[in-house]
Design a protein around this motif. Structure first.
Motif, PDB file in Angstrom:
ATOM      1  N   LEU A  44      -1.779 -48.454  35.016  1.00 17.37           N
ATOM      2  CA  LEU A  44      -2.538 -47.232  34.784  1.00 17.37           C
ATOM      3  C   LEU A  44      -2.102 -46.656  33.449  1.00 17.37           C
ATOM      4  N   VAL A  45      -3.064 -46.335  32.599  1.00 21.59           N
ATOM      5  CA  VAL A  45      -2.777 -45.741  31.292  1.00 21.59           C
ATOM      6  C   VAL A  45      -3.250 -44.294  31.313  1.00 21.59           C
ATOM      7  N   VAL A  46      -2.365 -43.388  30.894  1.00 22.24           N
ATOM      8  CA  VAL A  46      -2.715 -41.970  30.842  1.00 22.24           C
ATOM      9  C   VAL A  46      -2.472 -41.442  29.440  1.00 22.24           C
ATOM     10  N   ASP A  47      -3.121 -40.325  29.107  1.00 24.71           N
ATOM     11  CA  ASP A  47      -2.896 -39.723  27.795  1.00 24.71           C
ATOM     12  C   ASP A  47      -1.737 -38.741  27.869  1.00 24.71           C
ATOM     13  N   SER A  48      -1.502 -37.999  26.786  1.00 27.12           N
ATOM     14  CA  SER A  48      -0.349 -37.106  26.725  1.00 27.12           C
ATOM     15  C   SER A  48      -0.447 -35.938  27.704  1.00 27.12           C
ATOM     16  N   ARG A  49      -1.642 -35.688  28.226  1.00 25.61           N
ATOM     17  CA  ARG A  49      -1.827 -34.615  29.207  1.00 25.61           C
ATOM     18  C   ARG A  49      -1.850 -35.132  30.641  1.00 25.61           C
ATOM     19  N   GLY A  50      -1.622 -36.427  30.789  1.00 28.82           N
ATOM     20  CA  GLY A  50      -1.581 -37.008  32.121  1.00 28.82           C
ATOM     21  C   GLY A  50      -2.927 -37.410  32.666  1.00 28.82           C
ATOM     22  N   HIS A  51      -3.963 -37.393  31.836  1.00 30.41           N
ATOM     23  CA  HIS A  51      -5.295 -37.788  32.297  1.00 30.41           C
ATOM     24  C   HIS A  51      -5.464 -39.301  32.187  1.00 30.41           C
ATOM     25  N   MET A  52      -6.117 -39.893  33.179  1.00 31.79           N
ATOM     26  CA  MET A  52      -6.334 -41.338  33.182  1.00 31.79           C
ATOM     27  C   MET A  52      -7.292 -41.748  32.063  1.00 31.79           C
ATOM     28  N   VAL A  53      -6.923 -42.782  31.331  1.00 33.02           N
ATOM     29  CA  VAL A  53      -7.808 -43.313  30.297  1.00 33.02           C
ATOM     30  C   VAL A  53      -8.154 -44.780  30.538  1.00 33.02           C
ATOM     31  N   HIS A  54      -7.318 -45.484  31.326  1.00 31.64           N
ATOM     32  CA  HIS A  54      -7.622 -46.877  31.657  1.00 31.64           C
ATOM     33  C   HIS A  54      -6.801 -47.330  32.862  1.00 31.64           C
ATOM     34  N   PHE A  55      -7.348 -48.286  33.587  1.00 31.11           N
ATOM     35  CA  PHE A  55      -6.649 -48.887  34.724  1.00 31.11           C
ATOM     36  C   PHE A  55      -7.198 -50.291  34.904  1.00 31.11           C
TER      37      PHE A  55
END
Length: 209
Positions: free
Chosen positions: A153-164
């Protein structure tokens, strides 16, 4: 009666201004062109003409519809501009393989009827290659992530999912629609419900974020 000396000075000033304008256009990393209502070039200037294997004003008097028959997309844009439409186009010139961003605008006669068009073109070949290479690299990365047996799971600096990857969805039994919607809270809640020690998991996630 116009003074001959004054008329001569005015003519010299106009020629000097025209020379400066042509020098500016000749050094600018663009192509500036003008076509009449039939598609005949009346102007072609700019340093980027070299990318088209052309010299300044080499095509003056040439009809673009006859000379560029192998570029139907570009010719379609020329017709739109000559008809009175202003727009920006993105085209690849097949003969050179170069990519161009062109701002088209019609010009009008005394009765405000379209009688030709101008185009200011910027060579974006380097940018286009970089975008293509970036897209290919991203595609390879995603293929690699899908091939691994690990759930990622990839998240951005705010913890939002961007890829899985699919393996992540399988391991955590998170519905695809939740992941695809980027519903962070719902996905997190589903994961926590499956744990023996949810508090330790939450603490670990907070530390990572």
């Amino acid at each position: 009666m116009i003074d001959a000396t004054e008329a001569r000075r005015t003519a010299e000033a106009l020629r000097a201004a025209e020379a400066r304008l042509r020098q500016v256009l000749g050094n600018a990393p663009i192509v500036v062109m003008a076509l009449d209502a039939k598609g005949v070039f009346t102007l072609a200037e700019g340093r980027s003409l070299a990318s088209l294997n052309m010299e300044p004003n080499q095509v003056i008097g040439v009809n673009i519809f006859e000379a560029w028959k192998d570029e139907p997309e570009i010719l379609a844009h020329v017709r739109r501009a000559i008809s009175g439409e202003s727009f920006t186009s993105y085209d690849q010139v097949r003969a050179t393989g170069s990519w161009w961003e062109t701002r088209w605008a019609p010009w009008y006669d005394a009765d405000k009827r379209p009688c030709g068009a101008t185009g200011v073109a910027l060579d974006i070949s380097v940018r286009k290659r970089a975008e293509d290479e970036s897209a290919q690299a991203l595609s390879r990365l995603r293929a690699t992530l899908e091939a691994t047996t690990d759930g990622i799971l990839v998240v951005d600096s705010r913890g939002h999912m961007v890829h899985f990857n699919r393996r992540f969805a399988e391991l955590w039994r998170v519905p695809a629609e939740v992941l695809e919607a980027g519903d962070d809270e719902r996905a997190f809640a589903i994961a926590v419900e499956q744990l023996r020690d949810p508090e330790a998991f939450v603490a670990k996630v907070d530390a990572l974020y």
